[in-house]
Design an enzyme around this catalytic site. Structure first.
Site, PDB file in Angstrom:
ATOM      1  N   HIS A   1       0.839  -1.203   0.000  1.00  0.00           N
ATOM      2  CA  HIS A   1       0.000   0.000   0.000  1.00  0.00           C
ATOM      3  C   HIS A   1       0.874   1.254   0.000  1.00  0.00           C
ATOM      4  O   HIS A   1       0.624   2.200  -0.753  1.00  0.00           O
ATOM      5  CB  HIS A   1      -0.892   0.045   1.251  1.00  0.00           C
ATOM      6  CG  HIS A   1      -1.933  -1.010   1.318  1.00  0.00           C
ATOM      7  ND1 HIS A   1      -2.059  -1.842   2.410  1.00  0.00           N
ATOM      8  CD2 HIS A   1      -2.914  -1.375   0.458  1.00  0.00           C
ATOM      9  CE1 HIS A   1      -3.079  -2.660   2.223  1.00  0.00           C
ATOM     10  NE2 HIS A   1      -3.603  -2.412   1.029  1.00  0.00           N
TER      11      HIS A   1
ATOM     12  N   LYS B   1     -18.570  -5.691   8.187  1.00  0.00           N
ATOM     13  CA  LYS B   1     -17.344  -6.480   8.274  1.00  0.00           C
ATOM     14  C   LYS B   1     -16.486  -5.969   9.429  1.00  0.00           C
ATOM     15  O   LYS B   1     -16.096  -4.806   9.459  1.00  0.00           O
ATOM     16  CB  LYS B   1     -16.581  -6.356   6.951  1.00  0.00           C
ATOM     17  CG  LYS B   1     -15.389  -7.264   6.834  1.00  0.00           C
ATOM     18  CD  LYS B   1     -14.776  -7.136   5.447  1.00  0.00           C
ATOM     19  CE  LYS B   1     -13.520  -7.966   5.337  1.00  0.00           C
ATOM     20  NZ  LYS B   1     -12.854  -7.783   4.064  1.00  0.00           N
TER      21      LYS B   1
ATOM     22  N   SER C   1      -3.121  -7.590   2.782  1.00  0.00           N
ATOM     23  CA  SER C   1      -3.449  -7.472   4.211  1.00  0.00           C
ATOM     24  C   SER C   1      -3.873  -8.812   4.780  1.00  0.00           C
ATOM     25  O   SER C   1      -3.506  -9.169   5.904  1.00  0.00           O
ATOM     26  CB  SER C   1      -4.563  -6.437   4.410  1.00  0.00           C
ATOM     27  OG  SER C   1      -4.114  -5.159   4.055  1.00  0.00           O
TER      28      SER C   1
END
Length: 161
Positions: free
Chosen positions: A17, A41, A127
């Site tokens: 990222h 989530k 991730s």
């Protein structure tokens, strides 16, 4: 002024990222890193903590700000007068999904999408993989910014107790 947004869940932010954000920051006068709030989530890190970790990771980039959004990204872009979305691509599988999103965003709001391929040394990062490795006690120190590594270690220690 050339403005763009780099969206994602960033749960947690990885060096992949950071690579895309650094490169996008060099292309635009202002880059907003926007963290998706997904009420359906539960992430490993709450949104505010993800934003804090991102701010730490991009502290050396004066033209980068961190924000959050909920709902459609194109609505966020319209509200904040941002004409470009920057997305990182790791593999062909990313491209197939992201191309559909880019075409839909163009259709919905005339928002353009710029694809930035990740650097080869971080192209394997996600991730999800980082969280999995950290959960099983693996060393992720080379995969994430230092502050993220420290928080992951803290979270996994707590989970073991």
């Amino acid at each position: 002024m050339r403005r763009a947004v780099c969206p994602g869940s960033f749960d947690p932010v990885t060096n992949g990222h950071v690579d895309v954000i650094n490169r996008a920051a060099g292309l635009y006068d202002e880059l907003v890193v926007a963290v998706l709030v997904n009420p359906g989530k539960a992430g490993l890190f709450p949104v505010e903590e993800r934003m804090e970790l991102l701010r730490d990771a991009v502290a050396d980039l004066p033209n980068v700000t961190v924000d959050s959004f909920q709902g459609l990204l194109v609505d966020y872009c319209r509200t904040h007068d941002i004409p470009v979305i920057v997305k990182g691509l790791r593999a062909v599988s990313d491209f197939e999904y992201e191309l559909q999103m880019a075409q839909m965003n163009r259709e919905l709001a005339a928002i353009e999408t710029l694809f930035v391929p990740t650097a080869p040394q971080v192209g394997h990062l996600s991730s999800s993989l980082v969280k999995q490795i950290a959960t099983f006690g693996g060393d992720v120190s080379r995969l994430v910014p230092e502050a993220v590594h420290d928080r992951l270690a803290e979270r996994t220690r707590r989970a073991e107790q």
